[in-house]
Design an enzyme around this catalytic site. Sequence first.
Site, PDB file in Angstrom:
ATOM      1  N   SER A   1      31.434  34.153  37.429  1.00  0.00           N
ATOM      2  CA  SER A   1      31.161  32.825  36.863  1.00  0.00           C
ATOM      3  C   SER A   1      31.677  31.717  37.783  1.00  0.00           C
ATOM      4  O   SER A   1      31.361  30.559  37.589  1.00  0.00           O
ATOM      5  CB  SER A   1      31.857  32.703  35.506  1.00  0.00           C
ATOM      6  OG  SER A   1      33.260  32.755  35.699  1.00  0.00           O
TER       7      SER A   1
ATOM      8  N   CYS B   1      61.204  49.466  35.010  1.00  0.00           N
ATOM      9  CA  CYS B   1      61.293  49.988  36.378  1.00  0.00           C
ATOM     10  C   CYS B   1      62.654  50.667  36.581  1.00  0.00           C
ATOM     11  O   CYS B   1      63.690  50.062  36.291  1.00  0.00           O
ATOM     12  CB  CYS B   1      61.136  48.808  37.343  1.00  0.00           C
ATOM     13  SG  CYS B   1      61.407  49.224  39.065  1.00  0.00           S
TER      14      CYS B   1
ATOM     15  N   HIS C   1      42.646  40.543  42.269  1.00  0.00           N
ATOM     16  CA  HIS C   1      43.360  40.660  40.994  1.00  0.00           C
ATOM     17  C   HIS C   1      44.021  42.031  40.817  1.00  0.00           C
ATOM     18  O   HIS C   1      44.288  42.453  39.699  1.00  0.00           O
ATOM     19  CB  HIS C   1      42.405  40.366  39.823  1.00  0.00           C
ATOM     20  CG  HIS C   1      41.903  38.953  39.832  1.00  0.00           C
ATOM     21  ND1 HIS C   1      40.910  38.498  39.002  1.00  0.00           N
ATOM     22  CD2 HIS C   1      42.285  37.870  40.578  1.00  0.00           C
ATOM     23  CE1 HIS C   1      40.691  37.203  39.246  1.00  0.00           C
ATOM     24  NE2 HIS C   1      41.503  36.819  40.201  1.00  0.00           N
TER      25      HIS C   1
ATOM     26  N   ASP D   1      38.627  47.575  38.985  1.00  0.00           N
ATOM     27  CA  ASP D   1      38.122  48.887  38.557  1.00  0.00           C
ATOM     28  C   ASP D   1      37.932  49.902  39.687  1.00  0.00           C
ATOM     29  O   ASP D   1      37.651  51.073  39.418  1.00  0.00           O
ATOM     30  CB  ASP D   1      36.809  48.709  37.771  1.00  0.00           C
ATOM     31  CG  ASP D   1      35.744  47.938  38.545  1.00  0.00           C
ATOM     32  OD1 ASP D   1      35.685  48.061  39.780  1.00  0.00           O
ATOM     33  OD2 ASP D   1      34.952  47.215  37.903  1.00  0.00           O
TER      34      ASP D   1
ATOM     35  N   CYS E   1      55.820  47.226  39.015  1.00  0.00           N
ATOM     36  CA  CYS E   1      56.925  46.519  38.356  1.00  0.00           C
ATOM     37  C   CYS E   1      56.666  45.014  38.454  1.00  0.00           C
ATOM     38  O   CYS E   1      56.253  44.520  39.497  1.00  0.00           O
ATOM     39  CB  CYS E   1      58.238  46.882  39.038  1.00  0.00           C
ATOM     40  SG  CYS E   1      59.598  45.846  38.464  1.00  0.00           S
TER      41      CYS E   1
ATOM     42  N   CYS F   1      64.781  48.391  39.290  1.00  0.00           N
ATOM     43  CA  CYS F   1      65.324  47.042  39.062  1.00  0.00           C
ATOM     44  C   CYS F   1      65.334  46.622  37.589  1.00  0.00           C
ATOM     45  O   CYS F   1      65.830  45.546  37.261  1.00  0.00           O
ATOM     46  CB  CYS F   1      64.548  46.015  39.894  1.00  0.00           C
ATOM     47  SG  CYS F   1      62.932  45.628  39.209  1.00  0.00           S
TER      48      CYS F   1
HETATM   49  P1  NAD Z   1      33.764  36.107  35.559  1.00  0.00           P
HETATM   50  O1  NAD Z   1      34.356  34.805  35.281  1.00  0.00           O
HETATM   51  O2  NAD Z   1      33.546  36.379  36.989  1.00  0.00           O
HETATM   52  O3  NAD Z   1      32.365  36.200  34.724  1.00  0.00           O
HETATM   53  C1  NAD Z   1      31.470  37.254  34.796  1.00  0.00           C
HETATM   54  C2  NAD Z   1      30.062  36.703  35.097  1.00  0.00           C
HETATM   55  O4  NAD Z   1      29.196  37.806  35.333  1.00  0.00           O
HETATM   56  C3  NAD Z   1      29.443  35.904  33.934  1.00  0.00           C
HETATM   57  O5  NAD Z   1      29.127  34.594  34.374  1.00  0.00           O
HETATM   58  C4  NAD Z   1      28.147  36.678  33.564  1.00  0.00           C
HETATM   59  O6  NAD Z   1      27.039  35.840  33.337  1.00  0.00           O
HETATM   60  C5  NAD Z   1      27.915  37.514  34.786  1.00  0.00           C
HETATM   61  N1  NAD Z   1      27.274  38.814  34.513  1.00  0.00           N
HETATM   62  C6  NAD Z   1      27.513  39.676  33.482  1.00  0.00           C
HETATM   63  N2  NAD Z   1      26.768  40.793  33.634  1.00  0.00           N
HETATM   64  C7  NAD Z   1      26.028  40.625  34.755  1.00  0.00           C
HETATM   65  C8  NAD Z   1      25.059  41.420  35.430  1.00  0.00           C
HETATM   66  N3  NAD Z   1      24.685  42.639  34.976  1.00  0.00           N
HETATM   67  N4  NAD Z   1      24.515  40.945  36.584  1.00  0.00           N
HETATM   68  C9  NAD Z   1      24.857  39.705  37.043  1.00  0.00           C
HETATM   69  N5  NAD Z   1      25.761  38.908  36.445  1.00  0.00           N
HETATM   70  C10 NAD Z   1      26.353  39.364  35.312  1.00  0.00           C
HETATM   71  O7  NAD Z   1      34.604  37.261  35.030  1.00  0.00           O
HETATM   72  P2  NAD Z   1      35.299  37.365  33.589  1.00  0.00           P
HETATM   73  O8  NAD Z   1      34.467  38.279  32.799  1.00  0.00           O
HETATM   74  O9  NAD Z   1      35.578  36.010  33.033  1.00  0.00           O
HETATM   75  O10 NAD Z   1      36.675  38.052  33.927  1.00  0.00           O
HETATM   76  C11 NAD Z   1      37.787  37.316  34.415  1.00  0.00           C
HETATM   77  C12 NAD Z   1      38.666  38.225  35.225  1.00  0.00           C
HETATM   78  O11 NAD Z   1      39.040  39.356  34.430  1.00  0.00           O
HETATM   79  C13 NAD Z   1      37.969  38.826  36.410  1.00  0.00           C
HETATM   80  O12 NAD Z   1      38.047  37.963  37.489  1.00  0.00           O
HETATM   81  C14 NAD Z   1      38.702  40.134  36.588  1.00  0.00           C
HETATM   82  O13 NAD Z   1      39.907  39.941  37.263  1.00  0.00           O
HETATM   83  C15 NAD Z   1      39.030  40.552  35.193  1.00  0.00           C
HETATM   84  N6  NAD Z   1      38.063  41.550  34.686  1.00  0.00           N
HETATM   85  C16 NAD Z   1      37.779  42.635  35.489  1.00  0.00           C
HETATM   86  C17 NAD Z   1      36.886  43.595  35.061  1.00  0.00           C
HETATM   87  C18 NAD Z   1      36.597  44.763  35.974  1.00  0.00           C
HETATM   88  O14 NAD Z   1      37.421  45.105  36.820  1.00  0.00           O
HETATM   89  N7  NAD Z   1      35.423  45.387  35.869  1.00  0.00           N
HETATM   90  C19 NAD Z   1      36.265  43.453  33.809  1.00  0.00           C
HETATM   91  C20 NAD Z   1      36.580  42.340  32.990  1.00  0.00           C
HETATM   92  C21 NAD Z   1      37.484  41.391  33.475  1.00  0.00           C
END
Ligand code: NAD
Length: 254
Positions: A201, A159, A126, A109, A134, A162
Amino acid sequence: MSTLTLQEQLLDAAELMQQARQIVALTGAGISTESGIPDFRSPGSIWQLQPPVSYRDFINKPEARQQYWQTRRHLSSQVKEARPNAAHRALADLERRGILLGVITQNFDGLHQDAGNSAERVIELHGTSRAAACTICGARSSITELQERVDAGEVDPRCPACGGFLKAATILFGQRVPEAEITRAKELAAACDLFLVVGSSLKVMPAAMLPRLALNRNVPLIIINLQPTSLDSLADVAIAEKAGLALPKLVEML
Ligand code: NAD
């Protein structure tokens, strides 16, 4: 689960951070939920109803690409409106104090840079949703233009160089994290004198193994995450609290 109060945990964590000069933070989707971007793994997330499109499906199935663009439209408007929250700002504060070696983030983000962390100190494992790429040659282009083309009805934009499918420059499930990012992240984990996990997590590789690299060198580990993680029992302090509340308090104590 810790029997200490939040204040006691913060005091313990602050004591460790006061001795640190080379802090490395690993952040996940949880640091951005308070900015209005939902994570995938918290209870009740939409991911449990509709899993994100995998890289393999994106490449092989036209219907998966359609689903990708549909989900992306929703997520991209959330990301566009999001502003850094107090937790992002606290990490930028650590950099201004000269005690932050770097931020390794799983997020795409861009909110760490918006909060004031310098781009060269942020490793985006990520990728980023602020550009298009691409899927074959990796050439970057404008995500705004690409999204406009899809919204105008173009199916499977490709793209010009390519012919590969175009998508946001983020890593989908099943897609390899670029070697350069992994190498830099490992270097930071090998050089830090304190490892701080915020809002992850620790279930997604390769990020999940990074705190272990620090632990193997007896470097203190602090985790701030709402839900329990698999490394809580090995952490010096594991705080189950909102990052936007706990992290600024912690940084204020330094
Ligand atoms: P993740 O596995 O890292 O889990 C998110 C963790 O954050 C959870 O365990 C939850 O308990 C904790 N959490 C939620 N709100 C919180 C807060 N306010 N304070 C502290 N802890 C909090 O991530 P995911 O959601 O399984 O996403 C997997 C992948 O998807 C990420 O690694 C990322 O690449 C992508 N993703 C990115 C974004 C973003 O860029 N903001 C959002 C969603 C998913």
